[in-house]
Scaffold this active site. Structure first.
Site, mmCIF file in Angstrom:
data_model
loop_
_atom_site.group_PDB
_atom_site.id
_atom_site.type_symbol
_atom_site.label_atom_id
_atom_site.label_comp_id
_atom_site.label_asym_id
_atom_site.label_seq_id
_atom_site.Cartn_x
_atom_site.Cartn_y
_atom_site.Cartn_z
ATOM 1 N N ASP A 74 62.985 59.709 25.024
ATOM 2 C CA ASP A 74 62.707 61.223 25.307
ATOM 3 C C ASP A 74 61.476 62.009 24.871
ATOM 4 O O ASP A 74 61.551 62.922 25.779
ATOM 5 C CB ASP A 74 64.013 61.803 24.143
ATOM 6 N N HIS A 90 45.707 78.985 29.560
ATOM 7 C CA HIS A 90 44.513 78.570 28.339
ATOM 8 C C HIS A 90 43.431 79.359 28.947
ATOM 9 O O HIS A 90 43.234 79.132 30.578
ATOM 10 C CB HIS A 90 44.322 76.977 28.322
ATOM 11 N N GLY A 148 63.206 55.008 28.442
ATOM 12 C CA GLY A 148 64.466 55.338 27.825
ATOM 13 C C GLY A 148 64.219 56.285 27.232
ATOM 14 O O GLY A 148 64.961 57.294 25.739
ATOM 15 N N HIS A 165 51.224 80.321 39.901
ATOM 16 C CA HIS A 165 50.587 80.191 38.774
ATOM 17 C C HIS A 165 49.731 80.415 38.266
ATOM 18 O O HIS A 165 48.765 80.436 39.184
ATOM 19 C CB HIS A 165 51.290 78.822 38.505
ATOM 20 N N HIS A 186 55.848 77.277 21.675
ATOM 21 C CA HIS A 186 55.968 76.199 22.681
ATOM 22 C C HIS A 186 56.280 74.227 22.289
ATOM 23 O O HIS A 186 56.089 74.323 20.423
ATOM 24 C CB HIS A 186 54.712 75.676 23.663
ATOM 25 N N HIS A 238 49.395 84.286 24.762
ATOM 26 C CA HIS A 238 49.101 82.370 26.045
ATOM 27 C C HIS A 238 50.128 83.179 26.934
ATOM 28 O O HIS A 238 50.513 84.188 27.819
ATOM 29 C CB HIS A 238 49.160 81.452 25.027
ATOM 30 N N ASP A 295 46.848 77.289 21.229
ATOM 31 C CA ASP A 295 46.156 77.515 22.279
ATOM 32 C C ASP A 295 46.599 79.337 23.584
ATOM 33 O O ASP A 295 47.052 80.500 22.725
ATOM 34 C CB ASP A 295 48.298 77.436 23.368
ATOM 35 N N HIS A 302 51.933 79.073 17.362
ATOM 36 C CA HIS A 302 53.136 79.725 18.761
ATOM 37 C C HIS A 302 54.276 78.369 18.889
ATOM 38 O O HIS A 302 54.378 77.637 18.666
ATOM 39 C CB HIS A 302 52.474 79.826 20.034
ATOM 40 N N HIS A 321 54.131 72.121 20.309
ATOM 41 C CA HIS A 321 53.304 72.760 18.587
ATOM 42 C C HIS A 321 54.592 73.541 17.813
ATOM 43 O O HIS A 321 54.476 73.191 17.173
ATOM 44 C CB HIS A 321 52.923 74.315 19.168
ATOM 45 N N ASP A 363 40.988 75.450 21.594
ATOM 46 C CA ASP A 363 41.897 74.803 22.976
ATOM 47 C C ASP A 363 40.845 74.350 23.672
ATOM 48 O O ASP A 363 39.840 75.233 24.545
ATOM 49 C CB ASP A 363 42.512 75.727 23.203
#
Length: 568
Positions: free
Chosen positions: A63, A382, A61, A378, A88, A154, A176, A86, A91, A208
């Site tokens: 998040d 990194h 449960g 994909h 994301h 990135h 990153d 950045h 971060h 990184d």
């Protein structure tokens, strides 16, 4: 103006007498996510990044997870600013919970600021952050620190490394990154600034570590553009559904550009996908031709081969667009044999099972699914091993701390640092809460501060080792038994004992067991009534003890027992 210069000169003189610099990560070490590092020099603090981490499988449960910031709260008056590398989630994701408690300026790009603001609105904090927008090459003074923003690459635009200038020397924090020679947005890495810093002398490199185990170099994002071109050409007769990270705006740009070239309209599915694309287009980070994006309702009246669906769900998130499609419960998009689904991402560690289940359901819908890495759908954001070596060659640091990775990644990166000429005694593998102090040209560990994960359920904070997860695990494993007892002033029952179960192997159909449970409750009440000086608050404990005695006859595991006692 003169008074300001005198104050700065006073700070420089004080630090010159006894300069001391401390680096303390509160997140991001030995894990993927919740990146947060604190830098202290004298009485000045700055923070780099403030991210979240997605929950592990047994965090029922929950998040997401954020860093424990008790150390920051204790030193709130000394914190000068937060610097964001950045935009994301890992971060910036903790900022809605951290910023209102610290109330300090946030230095970030316009894109990161927009993403942070969206999160602040979602969290309904009512707090208005002090955003201070920066561009590559900018320098910002915060106390005795001067922070320089360096352009790197990135999977999201405006990814910065930070050169943190301190009285003891320069710290390069890479954030990153990867060295992409042909980035999708055209903003190439700033090799020259990194080389200049290396020539001037870098005290500490924090780099990184995510892909340190991958040989060679990470492929350019342009490779993915070529792959999309190929699939759009091969599958001209099908609707194409592409799942990717909502924050991977460089990839989103390539998908939209390819859709425009092949005369397809784009449909955005998923709240975060829609919000991010709208924000990036508004700020000029995405080039979206007029009329290219249409609603799902408009797309229903178009031929399938004139549509591309861009959706969330590449990680198998339970309520994401792709997962709802795979279950056949998405309101607008129903998948079938005329669909090609491309999952343009690799699973985050821990999400492999969710992604696999989603792929299986997509095949069951009749769609053709492309998800293999070999298809070049994909590429990572990194740096791989060769790029990490190049970072060492450019900066030539005296000290090194690997960051942003699981523990094995940190160890491998530390080994690489030694291979690249950093003295073994100058390489430190830190854990969250560790303090690394620099004094003169020496570095040493000086103990720990409080650090750990804080659980977020909705907008409520909890503690990792507290009762929340333990109680949820107990209920998930063994179920729940609720016992209701009504007593009068003389501690005698005035109504039958009520027993209800949820998720337990015991149920009302098991008459003999329920009879034993009722008898055990009445025995506990009677014994309690005969005990001189007994306090009412101890009765629930006695009831639990008696009920466990009944369960122990047939099981080693006890349900969670909740006695409800009413006095009249």
């Amino acid at each position: 103006m003169a008074e300001s210069e005198n104050k700065k000169a006073s700070v420089r003189r004080r630090l010159k007498r006894k300069p001391e610099l401390t680096v303390c990560p509160l997140g991001g070490m030995g894990e993927i996510g919740k990146n947060l590092t604190v830098f202290r020099c004298g009485d000045d603090f700055i923070i780099v990044d403030c991210g979240l981490k997605f929950p592990e499988e047994d965090m029922l449960g929950i998040d997401f997870v954020i860093p424990d910031i008790e150390y920051l709260i204790e030193n709130k008056s000394k914190i000068k600013a937060i610097f964001i590398t950045h935009g994301h989630e890992d971060h910036i994701g903790a900022l809605p919970f951290v910023l209102p408690r610290l109330d300090v300026p946030v230095y970030c790009s316009r894109l990161a600021g927009g993403l942070i603001e969206n999160k602040m609105v979602d969290a309904r904090t009512g707090y208005a952050p002090d955003y201070r927008y920066v561009c590559p090459g900018d320098r910002v003074t915060a106390g005795c620190f001067e922070v320089e923003f360096i352009q790197l690459c990135h999977s999201i635009p405006d990814a910065f490394a930070l050169a943190i200038h301190t009285p003891l020397g320069v710290i390069v924090h890479t954030g990153d990154f990867k060295f992409d020679p042909t980035p999708a947005d055209g903003n190439r890495p700033d090799y020259s600034t990194l080389a200049r810093l290396g020539d001037e002398g870098v005290l500490l490199l924090m780099s990184d570590s995510t892909n340190v185990e991958r040989p060679g170099s990470t492929p350019s994002e342009k490779v993915i553009g070529q792959t999309f071109e190929r699939f759009f050409r091969l599958y001209k007769d099908r609707r194409i559904v592409i799942a990717t990270f909502a924050s991977n705006l460089n990839r989103t740009q390539m998908i939209l550009a390819t859709a425009a070239r092949f005369n397809r309209k784009a449909v955005l599915v998923g709240r975060s996908m829609t919000a991010n694309v709208e924000l990036a287009a508004q700020l000029g980070y995405l080039d979206v031709p007029d009329g290219l994006i249409v609603s799902a309702q408009e797309a229903e009246h178009m031929p399938d081969n004139h549509v591309v669906v861009l959706t969330t769900g590449s990680q198998g998130e339970p309520f994401s667009g792709l997962v709802l499609m795979s279950r056949g419960v998405h309101r607008q998009v129903k998948l079938g044999p005329k669909d090609l689904v491309i999952i343009s991402a690799t699973p985050i560690p821990g999400n492999e099972k969710l992604v696999s289940q989603t792929v299986n359901r997509l095949f069951a819908c009749g769609a053709e699914v492309i998800y293999e890495r070999e298809e070049k759908i994909h590429v990572s954001g990194h740096a791989s091993r060769n790029e990490l070596m190049l970072m060492f060659s450019l900066t030539r640091p005296k000290f090194f701390v690997p960051c942003h990775g699981e523990y094995r990644h940190l160890v491998r990166h530390a080994q690489l640092a030694r291979e690249m000429g950093v003295a073994a005694k100058n390489v430190f593998i830190l854990q969250n809460g560790d303090q690394l102090r620099f004094s003169g040209q020496r570095a040493e560990m000086i103990g720990r501060v409080q650090a750990g994960p804080v659980l977020i359920d909705g907008v409520v904070l909890g503690e990792f080792e507290g009762s929340i997860l333990r109680e949820r695990r107990e209920m998930a494993e063994n179920g729940l038994v609720v016992v209701s007892v009504v007593l009068d002033a003389s501690m005698k029952p005035v109504a039958p004992v009520q027993i209800q179960t949820r998720g337990s192997v015991y149920s009302a159909d098991d008459g003999s067991t329920f009879g034993e449970l009722e008898s055990a409750v009445l025995t506990a009440v009677a014994q309690f009534a005969r005990t001189p000086g007994a306090k009412r608050e101890t009765l629930p404990t006695e009831i639990r003890k008696r009920i466990r005695e009944v369960f122990s006859k047939s099981s080693r595991n006890y349900p969670t027992i909740i006695p409800l006692i009413t006095y009249i």
